[in-house]
Design a protein around this motif. Structure first.
Motif, PDB file in Angstrom:
ATOM      1  N   ASP A 209       1.644  -7.371  71.515  1.00  0.00           N
ATOM      2  CA  ASP A 209       0.191  -7.574  72.240  1.00  0.00           C
ATOM      3  C   ASP A 209       0.325  -6.723  73.435  1.00  0.00           C
ATOM      4  O   ASP A 209      -0.523  -6.090  73.882  1.00  0.00           O
ATOM      5  CB  ASP A 209      -0.234  -8.947  72.724  1.00  0.00           C
ATOM      6  CG  ASP A 209      -0.540  -9.712  71.338  1.00  0.00           C
ATOM      7  OD1 ASP A 209      -0.927 -10.946  71.431  1.00  0.00           O
ATOM      8  OD2 ASP A 209      -0.949  -9.051  70.482  1.00  0.00           O
ATOM      9  N   SER A 210       1.424  -6.809  74.286  1.00  0.00           N
ATOM     10  CA  SER A 210       1.583  -6.323  75.412  1.00  0.00           C
ATOM     11  C   SER A 210       1.850  -4.551  75.288  1.00  0.00           C
ATOM     12  O   SER A 210       1.605  -3.824  76.271  1.00  0.00           O
ATOM     13  CB  SER A 210       2.825  -6.710  76.131  1.00  0.00           C
ATOM     14  OG  SER A 210       3.979  -6.142  75.389  1.00  0.00           O
ATOM     15  N   VAL A 211       1.803  -4.018  74.209  1.00  0.00           N
ATOM     16  CA  VAL A 211       2.048  -2.469  74.062  1.00  0.00           C
ATOM     17  C   VAL A 211       0.926  -2.063  73.234  1.00  0.00           C
ATOM     18  O   VAL A 211       0.659  -0.752  73.112  1.00  0.00           O
ATOM     19  CB  VAL A 211       3.324  -2.223  73.631  1.00  0.00           C
ATOM     20  CG1 VAL A 211       4.503  -2.661  74.317  1.00  0.00           C
ATOM     21  CG2 VAL A 211       3.519  -2.450  72.213  1.00  0.00           C
ATOM     22  N   LYS A 212       0.085  -2.869  72.651  1.00  0.00           N
ATOM     23  CA  LYS A 212      -0.945  -2.637  71.727  1.00  0.00           C
ATOM     24  C   LYS A 212      -1.731  -1.572  72.372  1.00  0.00           C
ATOM     25  O   LYS A 212      -2.319  -1.733  73.408  1.00  0.00           O
ATOM     26  CB  LYS A 212      -1.635  -3.584  71.097  1.00  0.00           C
ATOM     27  CG  LYS A 212      -1.257  -4.259  70.061  1.00  0.00           C
ATOM     28  CD  LYS A 212      -1.777  -5.485  69.365  1.00  0.00           C
ATOM     29  CE  LYS A 212      -1.335  -6.292  68.356  1.00  0.00           C
ATOM     30  NZ  LYS A 212      -2.083  -7.163  68.003  1.00  0.00           N
ATOM     31  N   GLY A 213      -2.194  -0.287  71.863  1.00  0.00           N
ATOM     32  CA  GLY A 213      -3.050   0.680  72.224  1.00  0.00           C
ATOM     33  C   GLY A 213      -2.389   1.663  73.395  1.00  0.00           C
ATOM     34  O   GLY A 213      -2.932   2.701  73.579  1.00  0.00           O
ATOM     35  N   ARG A 214      -1.243   1.525  73.487  1.00  0.00           N
ATOM     36  CA  ARG A 214      -0.359   2.150  74.565  1.00  0.00           C
ATOM     37  C   ARG A 214       0.876   2.867  73.852  1.00  0.00           C
ATOM     38  O   ARG A 214       1.281   3.980  74.066  1.00  0.00           O
ATOM     39  CB  ARG A 214       0.213   1.449  75.606  1.00  0.00           C
ATOM     40  CG  ARG A 214      -0.962   0.988  76.652  1.00  0.00           C
ATOM     41  CD  ARG A 214      -0.429   0.336  77.937  1.00  0.00           C
ATOM     42  NE  ARG A 214       0.509  -0.927  77.750  1.00  0.00           N
ATOM     43  CZ  ARG A 214       1.727  -0.657  78.146  1.00  0.00           C
ATOM     44  NH1 ARG A 214       2.165   0.428  78.911  1.00  0.00           N
ATOM     45  NH2 ARG A 214       2.460  -1.739  78.018  1.00  0.00           N
ATOM     46  N   PHE A 215       1.495   2.049  72.924  1.00  0.00           N
ATOM     47  CA  PHE A 215       2.613   2.720  72.194  1.00  0.00           C
ATOM     48  C   PHE A 215       2.411   2.899  70.864  1.00  0.00           C
ATOM     49  O   PHE A 215       1.553   2.157  70.393  1.00  0.00           O
ATOM     50  CB  PHE A 215       3.699   1.459  72.098  1.00  0.00           C
ATOM     51  CG  PHE A 215       4.412   1.380  73.608  1.00  0.00           C
ATOM     52  CD1 PHE A 215       3.998   1.861  74.519  1.00  0.00           C
ATOM     53  CD2 PHE A 215       5.581   0.651  73.695  1.00  0.00           C
ATOM     54  CE1 PHE A 215       4.273   1.641  76.057  1.00  0.00           C
ATOM     55  CE2 PHE A 215       6.191   0.440  75.075  1.00  0.00           C
ATOM     56  CZ  PHE A 215       5.537   1.017  76.355  1.00  0.00           C
TER      57      PHE A 215
END
Length: 121
Positions: free
Chosen positions: A61-67
């Motif tokens: 969840d912490s990287v969704k949309g960024r990685f």
């Protein structure tokens, strides 16, 4: 000898981008699921993103949309495009893969040695 080698880590400012690569080499017959994991100082190793041989992906969840995780089965390689990096993304990033290797064939789970990503101004 089968091995995974990561590259592409480094120092980047908050908001910046990096692209990690993972190359598999050795007597590999097939690579099944692959994934990126990370471990920050004083913390446990955690899953960042995984990709099946067919291309299905999962993200923390912490990287969704960024990685964005991807792989090239013709090159036995995997990538992690990291955008909008935050200081909390600072960690050593590890490549992991489920592989079928050797003769006679057997399945194994292998890790790379990691590449350090530091996000700081």
């Amino acid at each position: 000898q089968v091995q995974l080698v990561e590259s592409g880590g480094g120092l980047v400012q908050p908001g910046g981008s990096l692209r990690l690569s993972c190359a598999a080499s050795g007597s590999i017959y097939n690579i099944f699921a692959m994934g990126w994991y990370r471990q920050a100082p004083g913390k446990e190793r955690e899953s960042v993103a995984t990709v099946t041989r067919g291309g299905s992906t999962k993200y923390a969840d912490s990287v969704k949309g960024r990685f964005t995780i991807s792989r090239d089965n013709t090159k036995n390689a995997m990538y992690l495009q990291m955008n909008s990096l935050k200081p909390e993304d600072t960690a050593t990033y590890y490549c992991n893969a489920d592989v079928r290797v050797g003769l006679p064939f057997h399945d194994s789970n292998i890790w790379g040695k990691g590449t350090l990503v530091t996000v700081s101004s």
